[in-house]
Design an enzyme around this catalytic site. Structure first.
Site, mmCIF file in Angstrom:
data_model
loop_
_atom_site.group_PDB
_atom_site.id
_atom_site.type_symbol
_atom_site.label_atom_id
_atom_site.label_comp_id
_atom_site.label_asym_id
_atom_site.label_seq_id
_atom_site.Cartn_x
_atom_site.Cartn_y
_atom_site.Cartn_z
ATOM 1 N N GLU A 151 -2.910 50.610 80.734
ATOM 2 C CA GLU A 151 -1.608 50.917 81.359
ATOM 3 C C GLU A 151 -0.558 50.059 80.650
ATOM 4 O O GLU A 151 0.542 50.508 80.355
ATOM 5 C CB GLU A 151 -1.674 50.559 82.850
ATOM 6 C CG GLU A 151 -0.329 50.650 83.541
ATOM 7 C CD GLU A 151 -0.416 50.373 85.045
ATOM 8 O OE1 GLU A 151 -1.441 50.691 85.673
ATOM 9 O OE2 GLU A 151 0.569 49.839 85.578
ATOM 10 N N SER A 210 -1.803 45.134 86.426
ATOM 11 C CA SER A 210 -3.034 45.897 86.168
ATOM 12 C C SER A 210 -3.044 46.324 84.704
ATOM 13 O O SER A 210 -2.131 46.999 84.252
ATOM 14 C CB SER A 210 -3.079 47.153 87.034
ATOM 15 O OG SER A 210 -3.166 46.787 88.375
ATOM 16 N N ARG A 222 1.881 56.897 85.929
ATOM 17 C CA ARG A 222 2.368 55.908 84.946
ATOM 18 C C ARG A 222 2.912 56.592 83.677
ATOM 19 O O ARG A 222 2.741 56.100 82.565
ATOM 20 C CB ARG A 222 1.267 54.898 84.582
ATOM 21 C CG ARG A 222 0.753 54.109 85.736
ATOM 22 C CD ARG A 222 1.789 53.190 86.375
ATOM 23 N NE ARG A 222 1.275 52.632 87.594
ATOM 24 C CZ ARG A 222 1.519 53.119 88.822
ATOM 25 N NH1 ARG A 222 2.323 54.166 88.990
ATOM 26 N NH2 ARG A 222 0.997 52.559 89.880
HETATM 27 C C1 FAD Z 1 2.163 40.481 88.604
HETATM 28 C C2 FAD Z 1 2.466 41.916 88.227
HETATM 29 C C3 FAD Z 1 2.344 42.921 89.176
HETATM 30 C C4 FAD Z 1 2.620 44.258 88.835
HETATM 31 N N1 FAD Z 1 2.502 45.216 89.794
HETATM 32 C C5 FAD Z 1 2.788 46.494 89.481
HETATM 33 C C6 FAD Z 1 2.684 47.528 90.485
HETATM 34 O O1 FAD Z 1 2.373 47.284 91.633
HETATM 35 N N2 FAD Z 1 2.962 48.796 90.094
HETATM 36 C C7 FAD Z 1 3.340 49.113 88.827
HETATM 37 O O2 FAD Z 1 3.602 50.291 88.553
HETATM 38 N N3 FAD Z 1 3.435 48.162 87.874
HETATM 39 C C8 FAD Z 1 3.195 46.875 88.170
HETATM 40 N N4 FAD Z 1 3.296 45.908 87.198
HETATM 41 C C9 FAD Z 1 3.658 46.288 85.816
HETATM 42 C C10 FAD Z 1 5.147 46.320 85.540
HETATM 43 O O3 FAD Z 1 5.877 45.483 86.411
HETATM 44 C C11 FAD Z 1 5.701 47.750 85.609
HETATM 45 O O4 FAD Z 1 5.035 48.607 84.708
HETATM 46 C C12 FAD Z 1 7.191 47.802 85.312
HETATM 47 O O5 FAD Z 1 7.677 49.083 85.587
HETATM 48 C C13 FAD Z 1 7.518 47.449 83.853
HETATM 49 O O6 FAD Z 1 8.914 47.238 83.777
HETATM 50 P P1 FAD Z 1 9.507 46.215 82.709
HETATM 51 O O7 FAD Z 1 10.973 46.248 82.849
HETATM 52 O O8 FAD Z 1 8.866 44.892 82.846
HETATM 53 O O9 FAD Z 1 9.066 46.927 81.386
HETATM 54 P P2 FAD Z 1 8.590 46.230 80.030
HETATM 55 O O10 FAD Z 1 7.291 45.536 80.254
HETATM 56 O O11 FAD Z 1 9.699 45.450 79.456
HETATM 57 O O12 FAD Z 1 8.317 47.519 79.144
HETATM 58 C C14 FAD Z 1 7.269 48.410 79.470
HETATM 59 C C15 FAD Z 1 7.462 49.669 78.630
HETATM 60 O O13 FAD Z 1 8.672 50.298 79.046
HETATM 61 C C16 FAD Z 1 9.572 50.442 77.956
HETATM 62 N N5 FAD Z 1 10.915 50.230 78.487
HETATM 63 C C17 FAD Z 1 11.343 49.181 79.231
HETATM 64 N N6 FAD Z 1 12.638 49.369 79.567
HETATM 65 C C18 FAD Z 1 13.024 50.534 79.008
HETATM 66 C C19 FAD Z 1 14.255 51.259 78.994
HETATM 67 N N7 FAD Z 1 15.343 50.820 79.611
HETATM 68 N N8 FAD Z 1 14.287 52.437 78.317
HETATM 69 C C20 FAD Z 1 13.182 52.892 77.671
HETATM 70 N N9 FAD Z 1 12.003 52.241 77.647
HETATM 71 C C21 FAD Z 1 11.923 51.075 78.326
HETATM 72 C C22 FAD Z 1 9.154 49.394 76.943
HETATM 73 O O14 FAD Z 1 9.499 49.784 75.621
HETATM 74 C C23 FAD Z 1 7.639 49.372 77.139
HETATM 75 O O15 FAD Z 1 7.015 50.395 76.415
HETATM 76 C C24 FAD Z 1 3.028 44.565 87.515
HETATM 77 C C25 FAD Z 1 3.165 43.546 86.562
HETATM 78 C C26 FAD Z 1 2.891 42.236 86.912
HETATM 79 C C27 FAD Z 1 3.055 41.150 85.885
#
Ligand code: FAD
Length: 297
Positions: free
Chosen positions: A291, A221, A171
């Site tokens: 996380e 998570s 992560r």
């Molecule tokens: C129901 C559910 C299930 C999930 N299952 C998983 C799983 O199986 N595995 C897993 O790894 N995660 C999981 N997640 C968590 C999440 O989906 C991941 O961490 C995902 O990668 C976050 O992406 P996001 O675009 O939503 O990021 P955001 O939540 O929008 O941002 C997360 C972080 O990334 C940064 N960020 C976002 N985009 C950029 C960019 N373009 N450039 C620089 N920084 C950026 C943000 O500033 C922030 O610090 C789950 C979440 C939910 C709600």
């Protein structure tokens, strides 16, 4: 803020005092002072440059699926990249812009008969968030398939970072240390059988649905896996499932999730996180690190 961003960038959708609870997967969080929706690299670059020149703090959001935004909101300029979402296939490579949904990208890979991305079939984040977090599931990780990422660095230059330069860990990616903005990523996949790829994606999504409380808003998570342990098991063994503060509750279905069961606030989430960390520490002397990213004022 003295500068009026909406006046400066008339061609970019920018909302003022926009509630981020409309975007976060937990349905919580305060307002963004300015929330901009750039549609291109040029627009993102121009917004960043302007913000830096005017000393306006910048926050980047993808799909907001791994975030708790403080109830006090975010000062300055928040960029949400979900309008930068092109996905292209060239041979065994897929290039997706930062705001493309990871789920959609796996569907494009399947349709092109490319295997290797099935693990992400149910990860609700964007490609940018996936690179930033090195998202992974069911034995797969962004690290394993990513070839290069296009990143807007702190100096405002667009640079190509290789997989090695991104220094992926659990992560973790180098972008977390360097503070760049991921603009796009190129993945190298392998030719595969479309039916088998779809079957694997369906199977993983079935597992997800049976184990995770997808019927409620959440941020996935909440805690990282501590070395040699599972966060969910520690929380379960601490008797914390069902623990509630306001409308946020440790899921009874999956102890690693905190669900919004009744109009929770970000403060409710923060309270539950703190209580879980303290209880697990008292019982097992194990530190649970989040996380999920907690951001804002
Ligand atoms: C129901 C559910 C299930 C999930 N299952 C998983 C799983 O199986 N595995 C897993 O790894 N995660 C999981 N997640 C968590 C999440 O989906 C991941 O961490 C995902 O990668 C976050 O992406 P996001 O675009 O939503 O990021 P955001 O939540 O929008 O941002 C997360 C972080 O990334 C940064 N960020 C976002 N985009 C950029 C960019 N373009 N450039 C620089 N920084 C950026 C943000 O500033 C922030 O610090 C789950 C979440 C939910 C709600």
């Amino acid at each position: 803020m003295v500068v009026n961003l909406t006046e400066q960038f008339k061609d970019i959708k920018i909302l003022k005092n926009e509630p981020l609870s409309n975007y976060t997967w937990t349905k919580t969080g305060g307002k963004a002072e300015f929330l901009a929706f750039p549609t291109s690299v040029d627009q993102t670059q121009a917004l960043l440059e302007f913000a830096q020149q005017n000393q306006i703090p910048v926050t980047v959001l993808g799909n907001a699926s791994n975030l708790i935004v403080s109830d006090n909101g975010i000062v300055g300029l928040t960029l949400i990249l979900t309008e930068m979402k092109k996905i292209t296939v060239a041979g065994e490579r897929i290039t997706a812009e930062a705001g493309a949904a990871y789920v959609k990208t796996t569907q494009v890979a399947q349709a092109a008969g490319l295997t290797g991305m099935e693990f992400a079939a149910g990860i609700p984040g964007s490609i940018g968030g996936g690179v930033y977090m090195n998202a992974g599931a069911y034995g797969g990780e962004t690290d394993y398939i990513l070839e290069t990422a296009q990143v807007l660095d702190q100096n405002g230059s667009v640079v190509t970072m290789t997989n090695a330069e991104l220094d992926f860990g659990y992560r973790h990616s180098k972008v977390q240390d360097n503070g760049g903005i991921v603009l796009a990523a190129t993945f190298k996949l392998k030719p595969g059988n479309k039916t088998l790829i779809q079957m694997e994606m369906d199977h993983l999504n079935y597992l997800r649905k049976s184990k995770q409380p997808l019927e409620y808003p959440s941020c996935g998570s909440v805690f990282k896996r501590p070395k040699g342990h599972f966060a969910g098991k520690l929380i379960h063994d601490s008797g914390l499932q069902g623990y509630r503060s306001g409308g946020a509750e440790v899921s009874k279905k999956h102890a690693g999730f905190i669900v919004n069961v009744d109009h929770a606030t970000a403060t409710d989430y923060e309270n539950v996180i703190k209580h879980v960390q303290e209880t697990v520490w008292d019982k097992f002397k194990i530190k649970l690190e989040t996380e999920v990213r907690v951001i804002g004022k």
